[in-house]
Scaffold this motif. Structure first.
Motif, short mmCIF file in Angstrom:
data_model
loop_
_atom_site.label_atom_id
_atom_site.label_comp_id
_atom_site.label_asym_id
_atom_site.label_seq_id
_atom_site.Cartn_x
_atom_site.Cartn_y
_atom_site.Cartn_z
N TRP A 184 -19.96 -2.37 9.79
CA TRP A 184 -19.17 -3.43 10.41
C TRP A 184 -17.70 -3.21 10.11
CZ3 TRP A 184 -17.07 -8.18 7.88
CH2 TRP A 184 -16.61 -9.12 8.81
N VAL A 185 -16.87 -3.33 11.14
CA VAL A 185 -15.42 -3.25 10.98
C VAL A 185 -14.92 -4.64 10.65
CG1 VAL A 185 -13.22 -2.57 12.02
CG2 VAL A 185 -15.33 -1.35 12.63
N ALA A 186 -14.52 -4.86 9.41
CA ALA A 186 -14.09 -6.18 8.96
C ALA A 186 -12.70 -6.53 9.45
CB ALA A 186 -14.14 -6.26 7.44
N ASP A 187 -11.83 -5.51 9.59
CA ASP A 187 -10.46 -5.77 10.01
C ASP A 187 -9.89 -4.50 10.60
OD1 ASP A 187 -8.18 -7.25 10.44
OD2 ASP A 187 -7.34 -6.86 8.45
N ALA A 188 -8.88 -4.65 11.45
CA ALA A 188 -8.19 -3.51 12.03
C ALA A 188 -6.74 -3.90 12.24
CB ALA A 188 -8.83 -3.10 13.35
N ALA A 189 -5.85 -2.93 12.04
CA ALA A 189 -4.43 -3.20 12.20
C ALA A 189 -3.72 -1.90 12.57
CB ALA A 189 -3.82 -3.77 10.92
N LEU A 190 -2.61 -2.04 13.28
CA LEU A 190 -1.79 -0.88 13.61
C LEU A 190 -1.21 -0.30 12.32
CD1 LEU A 190 -0.64 0.74 16.03
CD2 LEU A 190 1.36 -0.77 15.93
N ALA A 191 -1.28 1.00 12.17
CA ALA A 191 -0.78 1.67 10.98
C ALA A 191 0.45 2.49 11.32
CB ALA A 191 -1.85 2.58 10.38
N ALA A 192 1.24 2.78 10.30
CA ALA A 192 2.39 3.66 10.49
C ALA A 192 1.91 5.05 10.87
CB ALA A 192 3.21 3.71 9.21
N PRO A 193 2.72 5.83 11.60
CA PRO A 193 2.27 7.13 12.10
C PRO A 193 1.84 8.10 11.01
CG PRO A 193 4.28 6.46 13.21
CD PRO A 193 4.06 5.48 12.11
N TYR A 194 2.42 7.97 9.81
CA TYR A 194 2.12 8.93 8.76
C TYR A 194 1.17 8.37 7.70
CZ TYR A 194 5.47 12.09 10.78
OH TYR A 194 6.10 12.95 11.64
N PHE A 195 0.58 7.22 7.96
CA PHE A 195 -0.37 6.66 7.00
C PHE A 195 -1.61 7.54 6.90
CE2 PHE A 195 -4.25 4.08 6.44
CZ PHE A 195 -4.06 3.69 5.12
N HIS A 196 -2.04 7.83 5.67
CA HIS A 196 -3.27 8.60 5.43
C HIS A 196 -4.12 7.84 4.42
CE1 HIS A 196 -6.11 11.75 4.51
NE2 HIS A 196 -5.59 12.51 5.46
N PRO A 197 -5.33 7.40 4.80
CA PRO A 197 -6.15 6.56 3.92
C PRO A 197 -6.44 7.18 2.56
CG PRO A 197 -7.08 6.63 6.12
CD PRO A 197 -5.99 7.65 6.09
N ARG A 198 -6.63 8.47 2.53
CA ARG A 198 -7.00 9.13 1.28
C ARG A 198 -5.79 9.49 0.44
NH1 ARG A 198 -10.19 14.92 0.82
NH2 ARG A 198 -10.41 14.96 -1.45
N TYR A 199 -4.83 10.19 1.03
CA TYR A 199 -3.71 10.72 0.25
C TYR A 199 -2.70 9.65 -0.15
CZ TYR A 199 -5.60 15.20 1.83
OH TYR A 199 -6.41 16.25 2.09
N ASP A 200 -2.60 8.58 0.62
CA ASP A 200 -1.64 7.52 0.28
C ASP A 200 -2.20 6.51 -0.72
OD1 ASP A 200 0.30 8.56 1.92
OD2 ASP A 200 -0.18 7.29 3.63
N ALA A 201 -3.49 6.54 -0.99
CA ALA A 201 -4.10 5.56 -1.90
C ALA A 201 -3.60 5.76 -3.32
CB ALA A 201 -5.62 5.68 -1.86
N THR A 202 -3.29 4.65 -3.98
CA THR A 202 -2.86 4.70 -5.38
C THR A 202 -3.98 4.30 -6.34
OG1 THR A 202 -2.00 2.45 -5.19
CG2 THR A 202 -0.46 4.25 -4.79
N ALA A 203 -4.98 3.59 -5.85
CA ALA A 203 -6.10 3.17 -6.70
C ALA A 203 -7.28 2.81 -5.83
CB ALA A 203 -5.71 1.98 -7.57
#
Length: 269
Positions: A93-112
């Motif tokens: 299930w997709v709980a939420d969706a939002a427009l992201a910045a062009p350079y957003f990366h779910p894995r590499y940008d994560a801090t925790a």
């Protein structure tokens, strides 16, 4: 890839891990990433890569997995969310969706990343409405001993002893910001843990060892000794995957914002 006719959408995904061979696409296996890419491929009329913040293992659940995909600009975040949920199977299930910045990366940008592991102590944990999503231990434990051992996990350590073999190239140091036990709805306990990164099966090895400490099968000071790499000492077997949930992924406030980063705009695993 970001182009004038495509933009990046960021999703929060929930899934019941029981029917999946983990997050990551694998040949001839049902995976969460595979289901999302299948549905997005139908909606966008072509291949559509989905990248997640973490590669959960077989049987592990999520209520806070973060993923992203580049889709045609005709799709708004919310219209795409509704369309995906209409086509996805009941266990994703997709709980939420939002427009992201062009350079957003779910894995590499994560801090925790944060996980919760549920251990059932009361008989209700054996219920078919509880047991698929916890470790139905149904035995008393020494919570104080488990809390003492959990305190040793905090901070920067080598977690080599708590990782599945064969990951030397990834490095083994992680910084743990939180590691605590909390009540779980009168049924048992939840282990809450947050770190900058996790090794393969790390949370499950930690919980397996902590529960053995709580059962009196090993002393609480074994946790510090294992982290110190004491020779001849091994962790307990890993806790079952059914009790583990990826609950949240944290990012800096400006994650993915320009100026562009050296790695470029493509979404790659």
């Amino acid at each position: 890839m970001n182009t004038p006719d495509r933009h990046r959408i960021r999703f929060i995904i929930h899934y019941d891990g029981r029917g999946f061979a983990g997050w990551q696409v694998q040949p001839d296996q049902r995976t969460v990433q595979g289901e999302l890419e299948r549905v997005l491929g139908k909606l966008t009329a072509g291949p559509c890569a989905v990248v997640g913040a973490g590669r959960t293992d077989r049987g592990v659940h999520a209520t806070g997995q973060v993923a992203a995909a580049d889709v045609p600009v005709r799709w708004t975040a919310q219209s795409l969310r509704r369309a995906m949920n209409a086509l996805l199977p009941d266990d994703v299930w997709v709980a939420d969706a939002a427009l992201a910045a062009p350079y957003f990366h779910p894995r590499y940008d994560a801090t925790a990343r944060s996980y919760v592991y549920r251990v059932g102590l009361a008989s209700e944990a054996d219920s078919p409405f509880r047991s698929p999503w916890c470790w139905p231990l149904v035995r008393p434990v020494d919570l104080l001993a488990m809390e003492r051992a959990s305190a040793a996990i905090l901070g920067d350590h080598s977690f080599r002893a708590f990782a599945k073999a064969g990951q030397e190239e990834r490095g083994d140091r992680c910084t743990v910001a939180a590691a605590r036990w909390a009540p779980w709805e009168g049924i048992g306990l939840e282990f809450h843990v947050t770190a900058n990164r996790f090794l393969h099966h790390m949370v499950r090895y930690l919980v397996g060892t902590l529960v053995d400490i709580g059962l009196g099968q090993r002393p609480s000071d074994h946790m510090a000794a294992l982290l110190a790499g004491e020779e001849g000492l091994e962790t307990s077997p890993p806790a079952p995957p059914e009790g583990l949930f990826l609950t949240a992924v944290s990012y800096p406030a400006d994650a993915g914002m320009e100026p562009p980063r050296p790695r470029g705009p493509r979404l790659v695993p």
